[in-house]
Enzyme design. Sequence first.
Site, PDB file in Angstrom:
ATOM      1  CG  ASN A  72      -0.523  -0.102   2.369  1.00  9.15           C
ATOM      2  OD1 ASN A  72       0.229  -1.408   2.951  1.00  9.15           O
ATOM      3  ND2 ASN A  72      -0.672   0.553   3.832  1.00  9.15           N
ATOM      4  CD  GLN A 106      -3.732  -0.680  -1.490  1.00  7.34           C
ATOM      5  OE1 GLN A 106      -4.065   0.009  -2.490  1.00  7.34           O
ATOM      6  NE2 GLN A 106      -4.033  -0.431   0.205  1.00  7.34           N
ATOM      7  CB  SER A 124     -10.309  -3.652   2.058  1.00 14.21           C
ATOM      8  OG  SER A 124     -11.019  -3.822   3.474  1.00 14.21           O
ATOM      9  N   GLY A 125     -14.148  -3.121  -0.130  1.00 14.82           N
ATOM     10  CA  GLY A 125     -14.222  -2.751  -0.839  1.00 14.82           C
ATOM     11  C   GLY A 125     -13.942  -1.048  -1.438  1.00 14.82           C
ATOM     12  CG  HIS A 126     -12.483   1.710   2.101  1.00 17.24           C
ATOM     13  ND1 HIS A 126     -10.896   2.390   2.518  1.00 17.24           N
ATOM     14  CD2 HIS A 126     -11.991   0.453   2.726  1.00 17.24           C
ATOM     15  CE1 HIS A 126     -10.809   1.419   3.257  1.00 17.24           C
ATOM     16  NE2 HIS A 126     -10.396   0.485   3.364  1.00 17.24           N
ATOM     17  CB  CYS A 176      -2.498   2.844   9.111  1.00 21.48           C
ATOM     18  SG  CYS A 176      -3.791   2.282   7.661  1.00 21.48           S
ATOM     19  CB  THR A 223     -28.632  -8.609   9.484  1.00 21.92           C
ATOM     20  OG1 THR A 223     -29.450  -9.306  10.717  1.00 21.92           O
ATOM     21  CG2 THR A 223     -28.857  -8.653   8.151  1.00 21.92           C
TER      22      THR A 223
HETATM   23  N1  PLP Z   1      -4.066  -4.286   3.523  1.00 23.75           N
HETATM   24  C1  PLP Z   1      -3.545  -3.356   3.158  1.00 23.75           C
HETATM   25  C2  PLP Z   1      -2.621  -3.924   2.192  1.00 23.75           C
HETATM   26  C3  PLP Z   1      -3.854  -2.116   3.441  1.00 23.75           C
HETATM   27  O1  PLP Z   1      -3.835  -1.380   2.380  1.00 23.75           O
HETATM   28  C4  PLP Z   1      -5.018  -1.486   4.248  1.00 23.75           C
HETATM   29  C5  PLP Z   1      -6.294  -0.650   4.173  1.00 23.75           C
HETATM   30  O2  PLP Z   1      -5.578   0.282   3.935  1.00 23.75           O
HETATM   31  C6  PLP Z   1      -5.559  -3.423   4.927  1.00 23.75           C
HETATM   32  C7  PLP Z   1      -4.915  -4.403   4.858  1.00 23.75           C
HETATM   33  C8  PLP Z   1      -7.003  -2.593   5.939  1.00 23.75           C
HETATM   34  O3  PLP Z   1      -7.673  -2.664   5.361  1.00 23.75           O
HETATM   35  P1  PLP Z   1      -9.268  -2.535   6.194  1.00 23.75           P
HETATM   36  O4  PLP Z   1      -8.897  -0.687   7.309  1.00 23.75           O
HETATM   37  O5  PLP Z   1     -10.115  -2.047   4.821  1.00 23.75           O
HETATM   38  O6  PLP Z   1      -9.681  -3.346   6.867  1.00 23.75           O
END
Ligand code: PLP
Length: 648
Positions: free
Chosen positions: A161, A191, A211-213, A338, A249
């Site tokens: 990431n 990613q 992760s969808g977002h 993060c 749910t």
């Molecule tokens: N793994 C990777 C490579 C990520 O970039 C991220 C989020 O930055 C995550 C895991 C964690 O994802 P989430 O915060 O959507 O649970």
Amino acid sequence: MHTEIYLDANATSPVLPAALEAALAAMADCFGNPSSSHAAGLRARALREEVRACARRVVGAPEGRVMFNSGATEGIQTAVLSALCAVRAARGSGQATGDLLLFGATEHKAVPESLAHWNRLLDTRLELRVLPVDADGRHRLDVLRELAPRAAFVCTMAANNETGVVSDLDAIAAVLRECASPALWMVDCVQALGKLPLALSASRIDYAPFSGHKLYAPKGIGMLYVREGSPFTPLMCGGGQEQGQRSGTENMAGIAALGAVLRALEEGGTFRTHDALLACRARLVAALQAAFPAIVFNAPLEYALPTTLNFSVPGLSSADVLDVFDAAGMRVSAGSACSASRAAPSYVLDAMGVPAWRSASAVRMSFGPLMIDAAIDLACERIAACARALALPLLAPSTVAGESVGLVQLEHEEGDGWLLFDAASRECIAIDPPPALAERTVAMLRAGGYRLLAALATGTGGAANPAGASLCAYAAQGIAGWPDGGFEAQLEDGRRLPAVALGSDTLVRDGDDYLFGRLDNGVLGKVRFAFAGGQSPIAGTIQCDAPETELDAAALASWLAAHPDALVVDVRCAREFSVGALDLHGRAALNVPLARLTEHASHWLGTDARPLLFVCRSGARSARAARTLRGLGHQRAWSLAGGFALAE
Ligand code: PLP
């Protein structure tokens, strides 16, 4: 205000319009509970299964489990729990298992943190071992070969990431196979979705969280793939949803939105091709190189996702770059979104052996596969403008009427210091310079061509002092203590004290303190600044606790109307201001960087008692400015709560 160019897609992405529509439709028309047996429930269930079928096709998983959950962090927990429960059960029945939990050195923190957490909770007593990466950020296969026979669980991400470096999953699979490793294998695919081809069922991968977002679906929806036959333990139990694999749910709006993204991936035509994304990145690279000739890219572009750049610029901290880019409407991040502290080095870059200065000053620029050429055009223009802003001297001449000497606060947790400088003569005197800021202070002086005359400390009677010595050593000039070649100045009380000139003003040593002002016939009448250590240098003021003075963004327009004489003061640095000058409801702002507040405050406290409204991006710097002014006795100072990020 600038139109926003969002270049932080690896942190999160906006929502695809089709995904938004799908989510709204799921909430409005297909709101049933998929566990209900009536028609509303059946419609929801059909929607969920359609999305699952599409997900299977997109990630190449016709077999195995594909379950919806809240995102990758949950998927990682579930995978880790499943693997560790299996290892524990195997050990309990006397089977040999590996003893290592092996994870890539550049994994997202969710991986090592989850491994440590569940290893402790389950009392599995496995050893967490880092699988190092090479200078390119790719896993060290030689080390993997050595450790794979002992590994119970291996965790390696598909793409990083922070750097975008893509792992060589085929090579990792080959090593695991060659070594007949007993390890279960998790590949964090967060990613990779939409950027790399995936064929999960055909691979040796046991667990793959998503992760969808990270790809235009909303936050709070994700999925986990588990290979057919691989161990599985549910993380959440309850109503038995998702065939008992993940109770609770379902987030149907999220599932529907994710479904729209997956469909767009499957059908093509929505997202840019790999080659088009490479072309976008190449243009950003060229713009960055033209703007910052000394730029260093922290990961080899040939191994990185076409949507991620990670770079450092000598002499610029990540905060410098982020603040100015943000002021220009470009959202980028320092390393990982993060990491709380911007100045902290990146563990990902550290693992790659990148020099410390690059790791601590890294900037990540990432975009998604919806990127359009017009946004790249604009980003390239703004990168050039930001570079011009970042070249502005930090010691700009004072804008206080009639003053030639400026005062910069060198803020540090161990005590603030001050730089008194004269832009005309390019001379400067430091008072109580924080040793930790010596490098940065000298960079400020050098960039402006200033000569350090002396570095003084309060409380030493002008004697040489270690803090001053460290600055003088760094600057290779100046005297750590009272400088030679001074003269005597008289105070109004008749005392004659040692003095030195700075521009057309004078600094006088009064025992342990220093007084600064203009001589009138050899007499220091009005003291402009008094440096007495730990106190505000504004002469004649006593600092006291000031009440909160925040102005809510919703009340801004009426406050401005009610205070037509108010001065709006933007306390961001001059570089930010130069690319993003502010106009609040038609009221132009004066730029007084927070570090120069004291220089202006004496003026506001004296002759100009107009109401002051301090503003900045987030409201943090402006709140400090308002508190400082109130604390010094200016009763009409406010700060715009939440900054203009909320007022835009
Ligand atoms: N793994 C990777 C490579 C990520 O970039 C991220 C989020 O930055 C995550 C895991 C964690 O994802 P989430 O915060 O959507 O649970």
